[in-house]
Scaffold this motif. Sequence first.
Motif, PDB file in Angstrom:
ATOM      1  N   TYR A 255       0.842  -1.202   0.000  1.00  0.00           N
ATOM      2  CA  TYR A 255       0.000   0.000   0.000  1.00  0.00           C
ATOM      3  C   TYR A 255       0.874   1.247   0.000  1.00  0.00           C
ATOM      4  CZ  TYR A 255      -3.873  -3.112   1.113  1.00  0.00           C
ATOM      5  OH  TYR A 255      -4.818  -4.119   1.075  1.00  0.00           O
ATOM      6  N   ASP A 256       0.439   2.253  -0.750  1.00  0.00           N
ATOM      7  CA  ASP A 256       1.188   3.510  -0.787  1.00  0.00           C
ATOM      8  C   ASP A 256       0.852   4.371   0.427  1.00  0.00           C
ATOM      9  OD1 ASP A 256      -1.275   4.712  -1.283  1.00  0.00           O
ATOM     10  OD2 ASP A 256      -0.896   5.029  -3.422  1.00  0.00           O
ATOM     11  N   ALA A 257       1.406   5.583   0.478  1.00  0.00           N
ATOM     12  CA  ALA A 257       1.238   6.445   1.645  1.00  0.00           C
ATOM     13  C   ALA A 257      -0.217   6.859   1.852  1.00  0.00           C
ATOM     14  CB  ALA A 257       2.122   7.685   1.501  1.00  0.00           C
ATOM     15  N   GLU A 258      -1.042   6.793   0.811  1.00  0.00           N
ATOM     16  CA  GLU A 258      -2.463   7.122   0.931  1.00  0.00           C
ATOM     17  C   GLU A 258      -3.324   5.908   1.258  1.00  0.00           C
ATOM     18  OE1 GLU A 258      -0.596   8.444  -1.728  1.00  0.00           O
ATOM     19  OE2 GLU A 258      -0.382  10.220  -0.439  1.00  0.00           O
ATOM     20  N   GLY A 259      -2.700   4.747   1.410  1.00  0.00           N
ATOM     21  CA  GLY A 259      -3.447   3.544   1.740  1.00  0.00           C
ATOM     22  C   GLY A 259      -4.048   2.838   0.543  1.00  0.00           C
ATOM     23  N   VAL A 260      -3.568   3.140  -0.669  1.00  0.00           N
ATOM     24  CA  VAL A 260      -4.088   2.518  -1.882  1.00  0.00           C
ATOM     25  C   VAL A 260      -3.246   1.286  -2.218  1.00  0.00           C
ATOM     26  CG1 VAL A 260      -4.558   2.807  -4.345  1.00  0.00           C
ATOM     27  CG2 VAL A 260      -4.982   4.690  -2.744  1.00  0.00           C
ATOM     28  N   LYS A 286      -9.995   0.440  -5.505  1.00  0.00           N
ATOM     29  CA  LYS A 286      -8.998   1.467  -5.274  1.00  0.00           C
ATOM     30  C   LYS A 286      -9.438   2.420  -4.182  1.00  0.00           C
ATOM     31  CE  LYS A 286      -7.034   1.330  -9.926  1.00  0.00           C
ATOM     32  NZ  LYS A 286      -6.736   2.089 -11.160  1.00  0.00           N
ATOM     33  N   THR A 287      -9.689   1.876  -3.022  1.00  0.00           N
ATOM     34  CA  THR A 287     -10.073   2.663  -1.856  1.00  0.00           C
ATOM     35  C   THR A 287      -9.203   2.259  -0.688  1.00  0.00           C
ATOM     36  OG1 THR A 287     -11.751   1.028  -1.267  1.00  0.00           O
ATOM     37  CG2 THR A 287     -12.477   2.889  -2.611  1.00  0.00           C
ATOM     38  N   SER A 288      -9.060   3.163   0.270  1.00  0.00           N
ATOM     39  CA  SER A 288      -8.228   2.895   1.432  1.00  0.00           C
ATOM     40  C   SER A 288      -8.872   1.842   2.310  1.00  0.00           C
ATOM     41  CB  SER A 288      -8.017   4.194   2.218  1.00  0.00           C
ATOM     42  OG  SER A 288      -7.352   5.153   1.421  1.00  0.00           O
ATOM     43  N   LYS A 388       5.663  -1.219   8.426  1.00  0.00           N
ATOM     44  CA  LYS A 388       5.619   0.152   7.925  1.00  0.00           C
ATOM     45  C   LYS A 388       7.010   0.758   8.002  1.00  0.00           C
ATOM     46  CE  LYS A 388       3.026   4.470   8.374  1.00  0.00           C
ATOM     47  NZ  LYS A 388       1.918   5.162   9.104  1.00  0.00           N
ATOM     48  N   GLY A 413       6.504   5.806   4.591  1.00  0.00           N
ATOM     49  CA  GLY A 413       5.053   5.957   4.668  1.00  0.00           C
ATOM     50  C   GLY A 413       4.275   4.822   4.047  1.00  0.00           C
ATOM     51  N   MET A 414       4.930   3.981   3.231  1.00  0.00           N
ATOM     52  CA  MET A 414       4.231   2.849   2.626  1.00  0.00           C
ATOM     53  C   MET A 414       4.142   1.695   3.621  1.00  0.00           C
ATOM     54  SD  MET A 414       5.822   2.942  -1.252  1.00  0.00           S
ATOM     55  CE  MET A 414       4.817   1.588  -1.811  1.00  0.00           C
TER      56      MET A 414
END
Length: 471
Positions: A255-260, A286-288, A388, A413-414
């Motif tokens: 997951y990326d820093a935005e939680g995707v 494609k949602t957190s 993390k 952040g990932m």
Amino acid sequence: MPSSVLTRLGPIPRRLCVRRATAPPSPLLRPFSATARPHDILHVSALPSRIKPKYKDSPTSSLLSLRWPEPPRNVLIIPKFHAPQVTLSAVTFAKHVHQGYPGVNLVFERRVASQIHESLPFPIYTADPSALHDKIDLVATLGGDGTILRAASLFSLHSSVPPILSFSMGSLGFLGEWKFDEYKRAWRQVYMSGSRVAVTDLQDPHTQAAAANRLPNDEDDLPLHDAWSHVRGKSMGLTRSSKVLLRHRLKVGVYDAEGVNINNQLMPTSTAEPQQLLPPTPAALKTSDERTEPMKRAFHAINELVIHRGPNPHLAIIDVYVNGRFLTEAVADGILVSTPTGSTAYSLSAGGSIMHPLVKALLITPICARSLSFRPLGLPLNSKVVLKLSEKNRGRELEVSIDGKRKSGVTIGMEIRVEGETVGRTPDGGWAGGVPCVIRSPANGNPTEDDDGWVGGLNGLLKFNYPFGEA
């Protein structure tokens, strides 16, 4: 026909030519264009849909019994790469199956198919990995543990994996069950498993008497299947079936820093495989996701998830969470989350514990930790682990590897989210989850006993507790 012969016969009468041209085709003959030529490589889309077997619990064994509802039709054969002798063995195996078991379609990876199709006097099939899941009934591997991992990785996006019949032909072969010189017995056993053929097909009078007096169970009420009638004389008996060890897998999400979820950006690590990205993530996914929710897009691993510093000169700093709670800050070359099957792979080399493949657990193992008190941890299979990257990392990117087959770079952040795969029965009586591996039958032929090859491999291959000074 030679031209000299045509000259002696003279011209063919016109009325004979017309009669042949206008004669109606025989209904028993198919058009020539519809018949595949020998040496053809066809696409798996022409094959029938996959047959999913059922697995039955045994009161006398910790293993499952393999029960085909009808004979398997589509078999994927995966030989070890860069091993000419193994490729020749794959050709031998393919010829045996084609000759003795009509109706079986043989499938190969594209690279292998292009190498061997000229050696086979019948058509074979191939396709990209994404097209195999809905077509393959059974997988046969010829090679070492890496070949089995490659086979499992072809189904890493799916919860259902076909049974895997493995022949040990690699450098170690701890996961391989059968020797290749047993291929005829091994294939017959897995093909006929659960066939329930009529008693008249059993040659031994004692076997017929035992089958007639067998106790009823939940599957003996089913009618005897006649689909195996073309292989009469190969029955193992009404109560005989192959034993299956269901190996648990990990579900991994990057997951990326935005939680995707960015699993679709994972790349193959082998130059021998097509450099293909995974299928794109559907827009609806494609949602957190919260850490406590199930992963909606997972890559399955039979061995382990590894996050490590790679070429960076600095130690990795990784925050570890278990079930949403902070566990520790790991300062090390890296960290592994492995299955019991993977406990004898990378985790073992890093100092992790050895676990039996039937243990339902996850194993967290540090790689060269700075702290001497950071020891391997065993967690329940349903634990949710999050790794993390800490803000303290001096190396700004670490490398993630999943079963050594897929990798990705992760930055500050990932997150890497790992949990054990749910394994259990489906409403139709089948099983979902895990990798079903066909186990070699006991040497004494008793179907109620387990031949625990894990113990033999532990001693014979891994030299468990091997004394010093002995050859």
